[in-house]
Design a protein around this motif. Structure first.
Motif, PDB file in Angstrom:
ATOM      1  N   HIS A  79     -31.179  62.839  48.502  1.00  0.00           N
ATOM      2  CA  HIS A  79     -30.853  61.835  47.491  1.00  0.00           C
ATOM      3  C   HIS A  79     -29.374  61.491  47.556  1.00  0.00           C
ATOM      4  CE1 HIS A  79     -30.253  60.140  43.423  1.00  0.00           C
ATOM      5  NE2 HIS A  79     -31.493  59.731  43.578  1.00  0.00           N
ATOM      6  N   ASP A 113     -36.388  55.405  45.571  1.00  0.00           N
ATOM      7  CA  ASP A 113     -36.375  56.623  44.763  1.00  0.00           C
ATOM      8  C   ASP A 113     -35.395  57.669  45.310  1.00  0.00           C
ATOM      9  OD1 ASP A 113     -38.348  56.545  46.900  1.00  0.00           O
ATOM     10  OD2 ASP A 113     -38.906  58.578  46.284  1.00  0.00           O
ATOM     11  N   THR A 136     -29.675  56.586  43.566  1.00  0.00           N
ATOM     12  CA  THR A 136     -29.312  56.214  42.210  1.00  0.00           C
ATOM     13  C   THR A 136     -28.033  55.400  42.321  1.00  0.00           C
ATOM     14  OG1 THR A 136     -30.263  58.251  41.318  1.00  0.00           O
ATOM     15  CG2 THR A 136     -28.699  57.064  39.908  1.00  0.00           C
TER      16      THR A 136
END
Length: 185
Positions: free
Chosen positions: A66, A91, A94
């Motif tokens: 991520h 996903d 961010t």
């Protein structure tokens, strides 16, 4: 500019057509990732001055789980979102439109993020990089053993941040990339 390696390799990225951001060149990016290691096995990455998002996207392409991509500039954030869309895996990202200080406070408050790799390339490098490292560390956002990559021009000198050891430095034209490693607590 493009994604160099990994699962998103060879995808061309959008860039902001203004002097408000300084995209990291493919040459610098390739040298940087060769230095860090070609591929990674998970973890979280933060790009606190993301510009186009290229460094965070490259890190996820090479195996990070991520990336948090932060920029204060509205147009840059729109470009970041377009580049994230190119990955077809939104996903894994961010995106925040915030100042670095506001983003650090929000990340600390969320309790969801603990970073293994952090990219810092602020507009006023000397003054901001050490401040950002200190804030990120105090907020508990940097894992032991994490690396911080600080990109500056060749006229900027940096002191060693407390709690970190100097790992290496690359001179690439007028750009200097310094890598620091968080010491075990």
């Amino acid at each position: 500019m493009r994604i160099i390696s990994g699962k998103y390799a060879k995808r061309n990225l959008y860039t902001l057509k203004s002097n408000k951001t300084r995209p990291t060149s493919d040459k610098v990016k390739e040298s940087l990732f060769n230095s860090l290691g070609q591929f990674f096995t998970g973890g979280q990455v933060l790009d606190l001055y993301a510009g186009s998002g290229a460094l965070g996207i490259e890190a996820v392409s090479r195996g990070f789980d991520h990336a948090v991509l932060v920029d204060i500039n509205y147009a840059a954030v729109e470009i970041i979102k377009k580049n994230v869309d190119l990955t077809k895996e939104p996903d894994k990202f961010t995106v925040y439109k915030r100042s670095s200080a506001a983003a650090i406070k929000e990340l600390e408050k969320s309790g969801k993020f603990h970073f293994d790799l952090v990219f810092l390339d602020p507009p006023y490098a000397k003054q901001q990089i050490l401040t950002d490292i200190s804030k990120l560390t105090k907020a508990g956002l940097i894992n032991d053993g994490a690396r911080i990559v600080a990109e500056t021009d060749d006229q900027t000198t940096l002191d060693l941040p407390d709690g970190y050891k100097f790992e290496k430095e690359h001179h690439l034209g007028k750009t200097i990339v310094r890598i620091y490693k968080r010491e075990e607590a």
